[in-house]
Design an enzyme around this catalytic site. Structure first.
Site, PDB file in Angstrom:
ATOM      1  N   PRO A   9     -14.581  -7.618   2.507  1.00 32.35           N
ATOM      2  CG  PRO A   9     -14.664  -6.738   4.665  1.00 32.35           C
ATOM      3  CD  PRO A   9     -13.732  -6.620   3.457  1.00 32.35           C
ATOM      4  CE1 TYR A  36      -2.827  -3.298   0.402  1.00 34.72           C
ATOM      5  CE2 TYR A  36      -3.082  -2.760   2.866  1.00 34.72           C
ATOM      6  CZ  TYR A  36      -3.338  -3.593   1.669  1.00 34.72           C
ATOM      7  OH  TYR A  36      -4.086  -4.712   1.734  1.00 34.72           O
TER       8      TYR A  36
END
Length: 279
Positions: free
Chosen positions: A203, A56
Protein backbone atom coordinates in the site's frame (compact mmCIF):
# COMPACT_ATOMS: atom_id res chain seq x y z
CA UNK A 1 -15.00 12.36 7.89
CA UNK A 2 -13.58 9.14 6.44
CA UNK A 3 -15.13 6.00 7.91
CA UNK A 4 -12.70 3.93 9.97
CA UNK A 5 -14.64 0.64 9.82
CA UNK A 6 -15.86 -1.78 7.16
CA UNK A 7 -18.01 -4.92 7.27
CA UNK A 8 -16.35 -7.67 5.22
CA UNK A 9 -18.99 -9.83 3.59
CA UNK A 10 -21.55 -7.43 4.99
CA UNK A 11 -21.29 -8.70 8.55
CA UNK A 12 -17.67 -8.99 9.71
CA UNK A 13 -16.75 -5.58 11.10
CA UNK A 14 -13.08 -4.59 11.14
CA UNK A 15 -11.03 -1.45 11.46
CA UNK A 16 -10.14 -0.43 7.92
CA UNK A 17 -6.48 0.20 8.64
CA UNK A 18 -5.01 -3.22 9.31
CA UNK A 19 -1.61 -4.89 9.56
CA UNK A 20 0.31 -7.09 7.15
CA UNK A 21 2.41 -9.68 8.98
CA UNK A 22 4.59 -10.75 6.04
CA UNK A 23 7.67 -8.81 7.16
CA UNK A 24 7.77 -10.22 10.70
CA UNK A 25 10.89 -12.37 11.22
CA UNK A 26 9.99 -15.87 12.43
CA UNK A 27 13.45 -17.36 13.05
CA UNK A 28 14.31 -18.02 16.72
CA UNK A 29 16.15 -15.18 18.39
CA UNK A 30 15.85 -11.45 18.98
CA UNK A 31 14.06 -10.84 15.68
CA UNK A 32 11.30 -13.27 16.58
CA UNK A 33 10.86 -11.74 20.00
CA UNK A 34 10.49 -8.33 18.38
CA UNK A 35 7.93 -9.79 15.96
CA UNK A 36 5.84 -11.05 18.87
CA UNK A 37 6.00 -7.61 20.45
CA UNK A 38 4.99 -5.87 17.23
CA UNK A 39 2.01 -8.19 16.68
CA UNK A 40 0.80 -7.67 20.24
CA UNK A 41 1.30 -3.93 20.00
CA UNK A 42 -0.78 -3.81 16.82
CA UNK A 43 -3.71 -5.35 18.67
CA UNK A 44 -3.15 -3.06 21.66
CA UNK A 45 -3.45 -0.12 19.25
CA UNK A 46 -6.79 -1.34 18.00
CA UNK A 47 -5.90 -3.29 14.85
CA UNK A 48 -8.63 -5.84 14.13
CA UNK A 49 -7.45 -7.08 10.72
CA UNK A 50 -4.15 -8.95 10.35
CA UNK A 51 -3.08 -10.52 7.05
CA UNK A 52 -0.81 -13.56 6.71
CA UNK A 53 -0.36 -16.50 4.31
CA UNK A 54 0.87 -20.06 4.01
CA UNK A 55 3.61 -18.71 1.70
CA UNK A 56 5.11 -16.61 4.49
CA UNK A 57 7.60 -19.12 5.82
CA UNK A 58 5.53 -22.15 4.86
CA UNK A 59 3.15 -21.43 7.72
CA UNK A 60 5.75 -20.07 10.16
CA UNK A 61 4.11 -16.64 10.05
CA UNK A 62 0.76 -18.16 11.02
CA UNK A 63 2.41 -19.95 13.95
CA UNK A 64 4.07 -16.71 15.06
CA UNK A 65 0.75 -14.88 15.17
CA UNK A 66 -0.85 -17.68 17.16
CA UNK A 67 2.01 -17.60 19.66
CA UNK A 68 1.69 -13.84 19.98
CA UNK A 69 -2.07 -13.44 20.09
CA UNK A 70 -3.89 -16.67 20.97
CA UNK A 71 -6.41 -16.76 22.55
CA UNK A 72 -7.61 -14.08 20.18
CA UNK A 73 -9.79 -11.10 21.12
CA UNK A 74 -13.33 -11.54 19.83
CA UNK A 75 -12.99 -8.62 17.42
CA UNK A 76 -9.69 -9.75 15.86
CA UNK A 77 -9.69 -11.16 12.33
CA UNK A 78 -6.62 -13.02 11.11
CA UNK A 79 -6.96 -13.72 7.43
CA UNK A 80 -4.62 -16.12 5.66
CA UNK A 81 -4.01 -17.19 2.08
CA UNK A 82 -3.50 -20.54 0.35
CA UNK A 83 -2.63 -21.66 -3.16
CA UNK A 84 1.16 -21.39 -3.31
CA UNK A 85 3.12 -24.53 -2.47
CA UNK A 86 6.53 -26.15 -2.80
CA UNK A 87 5.34 -28.09 -5.82
CA UNK A 88 8.04 -27.30 -8.35
CA UNK A 89 10.50 -29.87 -9.73
CA UNK A 90 13.12 -28.90 -7.15
CA UNK A 91 10.73 -28.04 -4.35
CA UNK A 92 10.50 -24.36 -5.24
CA UNK A 93 7.40 -22.32 -4.51
CA UNK A 94 4.86 -22.20 -7.33
CA UNK A 95 1.17 -21.59 -7.79
CA UNK A 96 -0.78 -24.70 -6.89
CA UNK A 97 -4.54 -24.49 -6.78
CA UNK A 98 -5.32 -28.18 -6.94
CA UNK A 99 -8.23 -28.89 -4.59
CA UNK A 100 -6.25 -31.40 -2.53
CA UNK A 101 -3.47 -28.84 -1.98
CA UNK A 102 -5.90 -26.07 -1.03
CA UNK A 103 -7.67 -28.37 1.41
CA UNK A 104 -4.40 -29.47 3.03
CA UNK A 105 -3.19 -25.89 3.42
CA UNK A 106 -6.47 -24.87 5.01
CA UNK A 107 -6.21 -27.78 7.45
CA UNK A 108 -2.64 -26.72 8.28
CA UNK A 109 -3.74 -23.12 8.78
CA UNK A 110 -6.49 -24.18 11.17
CA UNK A 111 -3.93 -26.09 13.22
CA UNK A 112 -1.26 -23.38 13.15
CA UNK A 113 -3.64 -20.55 13.96
CA UNK A 114 -5.34 -22.73 16.61
CA UNK A 115 -8.84 -22.07 15.34
CA UNK A 116 -11.75 -24.21 14.20
CA UNK A 117 -12.73 -21.82 11.40
CA UNK A 118 -10.89 -19.24 9.30
CA UNK A 119 -13.28 -16.32 9.05
CA UNK A 120 -11.66 -14.99 5.83
CA UNK A 121 -9.61 -17.33 3.63
CA UNK A 122 -8.07 -15.88 0.46
CA UNK A 123 -6.77 -17.65 -2.64
CA UNK A 124 -3.23 -16.29 -2.94
CA UNK A 125 -3.24 -16.47 -6.73
CA UNK A 126 -5.35 -18.20 -9.36
CA UNK A 127 -3.37 -21.20 -10.62
CA UNK A 128 -3.55 -21.11 -14.45
CA UNK A 129 -2.95 -24.86 -14.59
CA UNK A 130 -6.04 -25.68 -12.53
CA UNK A 131 -9.56 -24.71 -13.66
CA UNK A 132 -10.87 -21.76 -11.67
CA UNK A 133 -14.07 -23.71 -11.06
CA UNK A 134 -12.05 -26.41 -9.29
CA UNK A 135 -10.19 -23.90 -7.12
CA UNK A 136 -13.25 -21.90 -6.15
CA UNK A 137 -15.24 -25.10 -5.77
CA UNK A 138 -12.73 -26.49 -3.28
CA UNK A 139 -13.02 -23.36 -1.14
CA UNK A 140 -16.81 -23.47 -1.44
CA UNK A 141 -16.76 -27.05 -0.14
CA UNK A 142 -14.56 -26.07 2.80
CA UNK A 143 -16.94 -23.21 3.52
CA UNK A 144 -19.89 -25.61 3.50
CA UNK A 145 -18.01 -27.79 6.00
CA UNK A 146 -17.65 -24.81 8.33
CA UNK A 147 -13.86 -24.54 8.03
CA UNK A 148 -14.01 -21.23 6.13
CA UNK A 149 -16.31 -18.34 6.91
CA UNK A 150 -15.74 -16.11 3.88
CA UNK A 151 -13.76 -16.44 0.65
CA UNK A 152 -11.40 -13.90 -0.89
CA UNK A 153 -9.16 -13.69 -3.95
CA UNK A 154 -5.77 -12.10 -4.63
CA UNK A 155 -4.23 -10.58 -7.76
CA UNK A 156 -7.25 -11.01 -9.99
CA UNK A 157 -8.63 -9.22 -13.01
CA UNK A 158 -12.20 -8.00 -13.34
CA UNK A 159 -12.99 -10.98 -15.58
CA UNK A 160 -11.54 -13.45 -13.07
CA UNK A 161 -13.49 -11.80 -10.28
CA UNK A 162 -16.69 -12.08 -12.30
CA UNK A 163 -16.02 -15.75 -13.07
CA UNK A 164 -15.31 -16.57 -9.43
CA UNK A 165 -18.47 -14.78 -8.28
CA UNK A 166 -20.51 -17.14 -10.42
CA UNK A 167 -19.27 -19.97 -8.18
CA UNK A 168 -18.81 -18.41 -4.72
CA UNK A 169 -19.60 -15.23 -2.83
CA UNK A 170 -16.37 -13.21 -2.90
CA UNK A 171 -15.90 -11.17 0.27
CA UNK A 172 -12.50 -9.63 -0.46
CA UNK A 173 -9.91 -8.97 -3.13
CA UNK A 174 -6.23 -8.42 -2.37
CA UNK A 175 -4.39 -6.77 -5.29
CA UNK A 176 -1.26 -4.64 -5.53
CA UNK A 177 -2.34 -1.01 -5.31
CA UNK A 178 -1.06 2.26 -3.90
CA UNK A 179 -0.90 6.01 -4.47
CA UNK A 180 1.53 5.65 -7.37
CA UNK A 181 0.49 2.27 -8.74
CA UNK A 182 -3.15 2.17 -9.76
CA UNK A 183 -3.03 -0.56 -12.41
CA UNK A 184 -5.92 -2.33 -10.70
CA UNK A 185 -8.25 0.66 -10.55
CA UNK A 186 -10.86 -1.27 -12.62
CA UNK A 187 -10.79 -4.10 -10.07
CA UNK A 188 -11.18 -1.60 -7.25
CA UNK A 189 -14.17 -0.08 -9.05
CA UNK A 190 -15.75 -3.52 -9.44
CA UNK A 191 -15.23 -4.22 -5.74
CA UNK A 192 -16.72 -0.88 -4.76
CA UNK A 193 -19.80 -1.51 -6.90
CA UNK A 194 -20.31 -4.92 -5.29
CA UNK A 195 -19.39 -3.95 -1.72
CA UNK A 196 -16.35 -6.24 -1.75
CA UNK A 197 -13.44 -5.39 0.56
CA UNK A 198 -10.30 -4.37 -1.35
CA UNK A 199 -7.06 -5.06 0.55
CA UNK A 200 -4.18 -3.36 -1.27
CA UNK A 201 -0.88 -5.12 -0.77
CA UNK A 202 2.20 -2.95 -1.04
CA UNK A 203 0.00 0.00 0.00
CA UNK A 204 3.01 2.30 0.25
CA UNK A 205 5.51 2.63 -2.64
CA UNK A 206 7.43 5.48 -4.13
CA UNK A 207 7.97 6.43 -7.77
CA UNK A 208 10.39 8.88 -9.36
CA UNK A 209 11.75 12.03 -7.77
CA UNK A 210 8.86 14.18 -9.01
CA UNK A 211 6.26 12.04 -7.28
CA UNK A 212 8.36 11.76 -4.14
CA UNK A 213 8.77 15.52 -3.99
CA UNK A 214 5.03 16.14 -4.33
CA UNK A 215 4.17 13.64 -1.59
CA UNK A 216 6.87 15.10 0.65
CA UNK A 217 5.48 18.58 0.04
CA UNK A 218 1.97 17.53 1.06
CA UNK A 219 3.39 15.75 4.11
CA UNK A 220 5.26 18.88 5.20
CA UNK A 221 2.16 21.03 4.83
CA UNK A 222 0.17 18.60 7.00
CA UNK A 223 2.94 18.00 9.55
CA UNK A 224 2.86 14.30 8.65
CA UNK A 225 5.15 11.74 7.05
CA UNK A 226 4.97 10.69 3.37
CA UNK A 227 3.87 7.21 4.48
CA UNK A 228 0.99 8.65 6.48
CA UNK A 229 -0.05 10.73 3.47
CA UNK A 230 -0.04 7.65 1.22
CA UNK A 231 -2.16 5.66 3.66
CA UNK A 232 -4.57 8.53 4.30
CA UNK A 233 -5.02 8.89 0.54
CA UNK A 234 -5.95 5.21 0.27
CA UNK A 235 -8.50 5.46 3.08
CA UNK A 236 -10.16 8.43 1.42
CA UNK A 237 -9.96 7.13 -2.14
CA UNK A 238 -12.61 4.42 -1.70
CA UNK A 239 -14.70 3.26 1.26
CA UNK A 240 -13.95 -0.41 0.46
CA UNK A 241 -10.15 -0.03 0.69
CA UNK A 242 -8.62 -1.75 3.74
CA UNK A 243 -4.87 -1.04 3.70
CA UNK A 244 -2.64 -3.62 5.38
CA UNK A 245 0.79 -1.94 5.72
CA UNK A 246 3.44 -4.25 7.11
CA UNK A 247 6.44 -3.56 9.29
CA UNK A 248 8.68 -5.25 11.82
CA UNK A 249 9.20 -2.05 13.85
CA UNK A 250 7.05 -0.58 16.60
CA UNK A 251 7.73 3.02 15.55
CA UNK A 252 6.69 2.33 11.96
CA UNK A 253 3.59 0.51 13.17
CA UNK A 254 2.55 3.49 15.27
CA UNK A 255 3.32 5.88 12.40
CA UNK A 256 1.18 3.84 10.03
CA UNK A 257 -1.83 3.65 12.32
CA UNK A 258 -1.77 7.38 13.02
CA UNK A 259 -2.51 7.92 9.32
CA UNK A 260 -6.14 7.15 10.12
CA UNK A 261 -6.40 10.54 11.83
CA UNK A 262 -4.85 12.50 8.96
CA UNK A 263 -7.41 14.55 7.03
CA UNK A 264 -6.37 15.49 3.51
CA UNK A 265 -7.89 18.70 2.20
CA UNK A 266 -9.64 18.64 -1.20
CA UNK A 267 -6.69 20.58 -2.62
CA UNK A 268 -4.17 18.06 -1.27
CA UNK A 269 -6.23 15.16 -2.54
CA UNK A 270 -6.45 16.73 -5.98
CA UNK A 271 -2.66 17.03 -6.12
CA UNK A 272 -2.22 13.43 -5.02
CA UNK A 273 -4.84 12.16 -7.45
CA UNK A 274 -2.71 13.46 -10.32
CA UNK A 275 0.52 11.78 -9.15
CA UNK A 276 0.50 8.80 -11.54
CA UNK A 277 1.01 11.34 -14.29
CA UNK A 278 4.50 12.03 -12.93
CA UNK A 279 5.36 8.72 -11.26
Amino acid sequence: MTSTAFCIGGDLKVRRLGFGAMHLPTEPGRGRETSLTVARRAVELGVTLIDTAHLYGGGANEELLAEALHPYPDELLITTKVGVARSGPSGEWKLDGRPAVLREQVEQALRRLRVERIELLQLHRIDPETPLADQAGALRDLQAEGKIGRIGLSEVTVDELDQAREIVDVASVQNRYNLLDREHEPVLAACEAAGIAFLPWRPVAWGNSGAKAEVASVATELDATPTQVALAWLLGHSPVILPIPGTARIDHLEENLTAECLELTPAHRDRLDRLPEVA
